[in-house]
Write an enzyme that holds these catalytic residues in place. Sequence first.
Site, PDB file in Angstrom:
ATOM      1  N   GLY A  31     -41.197 -28.975  47.305  1.00 42.67           N
ATOM      2  CA  GLY A  31     -41.359 -30.042  46.322  1.00 42.67           C
ATOM      3  C   GLY A  31     -40.454 -31.224  46.590  1.00 42.67           C
ATOM      4  N   HIS A  37     -43.357 -35.212  54.097  1.00 42.74           N
ATOM      5  CA  HIS A  37     -44.307 -34.210  53.608  1.00 42.74           C
ATOM      6  C   HIS A  37     -45.734 -34.773  53.649  1.00 42.74           C
ATOM      7  CE1 HIS A  37     -40.656 -32.839  51.260  1.00 42.74           C
ATOM      8  NE2 HIS A  37     -41.034 -31.726  51.840  1.00 42.74           N
ATOM      9  N   SER A 185     -35.828 -40.122  56.793  1.00 45.68           N
ATOM     10  CA  SER A 185     -35.138 -39.063  56.069  1.00 45.68           C
ATOM     11  C   SER A 185     -34.814 -39.595  54.684  1.00 45.68           C
ATOM     12  CB  SER A 185     -33.842 -38.718  56.806  1.00 45.68           C
ATOM     13  OG  SER A 185     -32.957 -38.046  55.938  1.00 45.68           O
ATOM     14  N   ARG A 187     -32.194 -39.233  53.357  1.00 40.53           N
ATOM     15  CA  ARG A 187     -30.783 -39.660  53.386  1.00 40.53           C
ATOM     16  C   ARG A 187     -30.612 -41.106  53.843  1.00 40.53           C
ATOM     17  NH1 ARG A 187     -28.141 -34.430  56.370  1.00 40.53           N
ATOM     18  NH2 ARG A 187     -28.905 -32.927  54.876  1.00 40.53           N
TER      19      ARG A 187
HETATM   20  O1  PAF Z   1     -39.058 -26.789  55.128  1.00 42.97           O
HETATM   21  C1  PAF Z   1     -39.106 -26.420  53.931  1.00 42.97           C
HETATM   22  O2  PAF Z   1     -39.326 -27.202  53.019  1.00 42.97           O
HETATM   23  C2  PAF Z   1     -38.876 -24.947  53.590  1.00 42.97           C
HETATM   24  O3  PAF Z   1     -37.928 -24.379  54.433  1.00 42.97           O
HETATM   25  C3  PAF Z   1     -40.174 -24.117  53.595  1.00 42.97           C
HETATM   26  C4  PAF Z   1     -40.805 -24.051  54.967  1.00 42.97           C
HETATM   27  C5  PAF Z   1     -41.168 -24.704  52.596  1.00 42.97           C
HETATM   28  C6  PAF Z   1     -39.874 -22.676  53.161  1.00 42.97           C
HETATM   29  O4  PAF Z   1     -39.322 -22.619  51.881  1.00 42.97           O
END
Ligand code: PAF
Length: 279
Positions: A31, A37, A185, A187
Amino acid sequence: MQVVRTIADCRSAVKSYRKAGETLGLVPTMGFLHAGHMELVAAAKARADRVAVTIFVNPTQFGEAADLDSYPRDEARDLAMLREAGVDLVLIPEVIDVYPDGDETIVETTRMANILHGEVRPGHFRGVTTVVARLFNFVQPDFAAFGEKDYQQLQIIKRMTRDLAFPIDIIGVPIVREADGLAMSSRNVRLGAEDRKAALVLSRSLDAVEALDDKSVEALRKTISNTINAEPRATLRGLDIVEAESLAELSGPLTSPAAIMLSAEFGGVLLLDQRVITP
Ligand code: PAF
């Protein structure tokens, strides 16, 4: 976009995709989503009919309870971003469903989890592989996408997936960079203007090794450390040059692809960068 909170609801959504003959990609996250992401989501969308994202702040990969408690969370914002990106399914499981009472099972890559970053974060990668194995089992995707930025994590997950014969392809998604080459990042916003400029030395040092004729590990190490040490605002914190898949330490002339894993501090902000170099 369907948001589910139980494994049963997740499986029933996945079953309907399978019934329709659709392929499924998974992006596991903790999250508090950012551009990195969303790049994983875009990579998954480009390859599959359906994309599932998991949001789970995994307690077993945190060393200190305080780090877990202070981990940022914003579910409403995350869901808005995922809806906007066209994600089909979001699983937000409860801790008790991921780690049921009396749980005894761990998954660990015994060597790779305990070297490099794993040496300074004991138990961290064991927590990652334990949760990722469970998420794979909940969702049962055709492939899962992870960022190359967390290079050691990516290689560990590839190894676990191979060793346990999960029928899941692991896709490594390249680091997203700002226009001037700085690895994105969360950061970066903490860098002052001068440190932001100085931080470009990371990608510059990696560019410098690409240009070397002598690609021995020693030459790579010298070029990178000289380049970074020449920047007065940078403090080199970590420089590992390892075999790209096994993460085994290397020396002498490169005979197979090597991963350079780099970290340096700029005004108290630790930044990472990474590149795979071929001989
Ligand atoms: O990279 C991440 O955000 C976490 O390490 C993951 C792969 C979701 C596992 O909790």
